[in-house]
Design an enzyme around this catalytic site. Structure first.
Site, short mmCIF file in Angstrom:
data_model
loop_
_atom_site.label_atom_id
_atom_site.label_comp_id
_atom_site.label_asym_id
_atom_site.label_seq_id
_atom_site.Cartn_x
_atom_site.Cartn_y
_atom_site.Cartn_z
N ARG A 233 -0.67 16.51 -14.61
CA ARG A 233 -0.19 15.08 -14.72
C ARG A 233 1.20 14.43 -15.08
O ARG A 233 1.65 15.55 -15.34
CB ARG A 233 -1.09 14.53 -16.02
CG ARG A 233 -2.31 14.83 -16.58
CD ARG A 233 -3.06 13.45 -15.63
NE ARG A 233 -4.56 13.32 -16.24
CZ ARG A 233 -5.13 14.09 -15.19
NH1 ARG A 233 -5.04 14.76 -14.34
NH2 ARG A 233 -6.60 14.22 -15.19
N ASP A 257 3.06 15.87 -7.28
CA ASP A 257 1.75 15.62 -7.09
C ASP A 257 1.69 14.19 -7.67
O ASP A 257 1.17 13.10 -7.73
CB ASP A 257 0.81 15.80 -6.73
CG ASP A 257 -0.21 15.17 -6.35
OD1 ASP A 257 -0.06 14.23 -5.19
OD2 ASP A 257 -1.79 14.79 -6.28
N GLU A 262 3.06 5.85 -12.06
CA GLU A 262 2.16 5.71 -11.08
C GLU A 262 1.64 4.83 -10.43
O GLU A 262 0.80 3.85 -11.01
CB GLU A 262 0.99 6.38 -10.66
CG GLU A 262 1.95 8.07 -10.87
CD GLU A 262 0.12 9.40 -11.11
OE1 GLU A 262 -0.82 8.67 -10.72
OE2 GLU A 262 0.96 10.26 -10.79
N HIS A 281 -0.06 11.58 -6.32
CA HIS A 281 -1.57 11.81 -6.48
C HIS A 281 -1.95 11.40 -5.37
O HIS A 281 -3.67 11.63 -5.51
CB HIS A 281 -1.56 10.90 -7.74
CG HIS A 281 -2.75 11.33 -8.23
ND1 HIS A 281 -1.99 10.82 -9.70
CD2 HIS A 281 -2.93 11.88 -8.58
CE1 HIS A 281 -3.36 11.60 -10.56
NE2 HIS A 281 -3.84 12.23 -10.48
N GLY A 283 -4.02 14.88 -4.70
CA GLY A 283 -4.25 16.24 -5.09
C GLY A 283 -6.03 16.65 -4.70
O GLY A 283 -6.52 17.80 -4.18
#
Length: 314
Positions: A233, A257, A262, A281, A283
């Site tokens: 996170r 990531d 965001e 983001h 992953g």
């Protein structure tokens, strides 16, 4: 007719599965909470990705019976409001863990070998970058895993068996036998883990509003040049602390990531650092993981709408 409202696109196989089992599927016209609240209507189920579902949207859904989170996190779902209404909330832990683990290894390599810098150098015609790249091998390095859930266990296997790394991990909630089963050394506490690691990888979520895992105190115990990776996170890292650690060399490079905001602001200082490898983001954003995750959500929705207790309910 039974209806599932979907806040953001999901794999087509899950949509087809629901329709084949008599559940109509409607999609939000835009991935905003205002739009969701206006359009959710009489849907009995919701599948939501990182948008979540806030209290206003829940209150506007008079027939809602289940909120299925497309992922392991539920930070953006008003869980207390859902529980007060008797609405089931589910998640999908483990569905994307292998994909997240593979990206974690990719970010380690990107940071250790300066792959983003190398790419830019070639495109700019700076072939001599190869003489000054300053990369390091992962083989023989010590990897510290903060948290030892499904993703971290995949990372441990790849790092240990594929790269010959020594793997340590810290988790107060995982029993000793799990560490032994994965041939991973258990660190007694987080500072001990950080101080012993050449690469520190975060896999223990820090909820928004809670103190970050990577703070000034933890940065102080790092070995000079430590590589920091975060695929958990964005709130797990204090950005100002990371920038300071990059400036004084305690962190040699980072692979992220996830970010605190965001998408990030154009003025986010981490975007200007050439020692930070970034991805948006992604992953769990592989075809395989997205299909597994969406199908898990679809089965959870069908369970609840058919009167069965679904797995992985909160």
């Amino acid at each position: 007719m039974l209806c599932c409202f979907v806040t953001q696109p999901i794999d087509d196989h899950a949509v087809a599965f629901l329709r084949e089992h008599g559940v109509a599927v409607r999609f939000a016209s835009r991935a905003t909470m205002e739009c969701v609240a206006a359009e959710i209507g009489d849907a009995q189920a919701v599948i939501t990705r990182d948008l979540g579902l806030d209290g206003a949207a829940i209150r506007s859904a008079s027939a809602l019976r289940i909120i299925a989170s497309h992922g392991a996190g539920t930070n953006n779902i008003a869980i207390a409001e859902a529980r007060a209404r008797g609405i089931v909330v589910t998640r999908t832990p483990g569905a994307n863990s292998r994909s997240v683990a593979e990206l974690t290894i990719g970010l380690m390599l990107a940071a250790a070998r300066r792959l983003c810098d190398a790419d830019r150098a070639v495109r700019a015609g700076h072939w001599d970058f190869r003489y000054d790249s300053g990369g390091v091998e992962l083989h023989g390095r010590t990897l510290g895993l903060v948290g030892f859930g499904a993703v971290a266990r995949h990372v441990a296997w790849i790092a240990g068996h594929g790269f010959g790394m020594t793997v340590h991990a810290w988790s107060p909630s995982v029993p000793d036998c799990v560490f032994a089963d994965h041939d991973v050394r258990r660190a007694p506490d987080l500072p001990s883990l950080a101080g012993a690691s050449d690469i520190l990888s975060l896999h223990r979520p820090s909820d928004p509003g809670q103190p970050p895992i990577f703070d000034a105190g933890l940065a102080q115990v790092l070995r000079p040049g430590t590589i920091l990776v975060n695929t958990s996170r964005g709130s797990a890292i204090d950005s100002r602390t990371l920038l300071a650690a990059l400036a004084d060399g305690r962190v040699g490079a980072a692979g992220l990531d996830v970010l605190p905001q965001e998408p990030p602001s154009a003025h986010e200082p981490l975007l200007a650092s050439d020692r930070v490898a970034l991805s948006p983001h992604i992953g769990g954003a592989t075809a395989e993981a997205l299909r597994r995750t969406a199908m898990t959500c679809a089965r959870q929705v069908l369970d609840v709408l058919s009167g069965r207790a679904p797995p992985d309910r909160l």
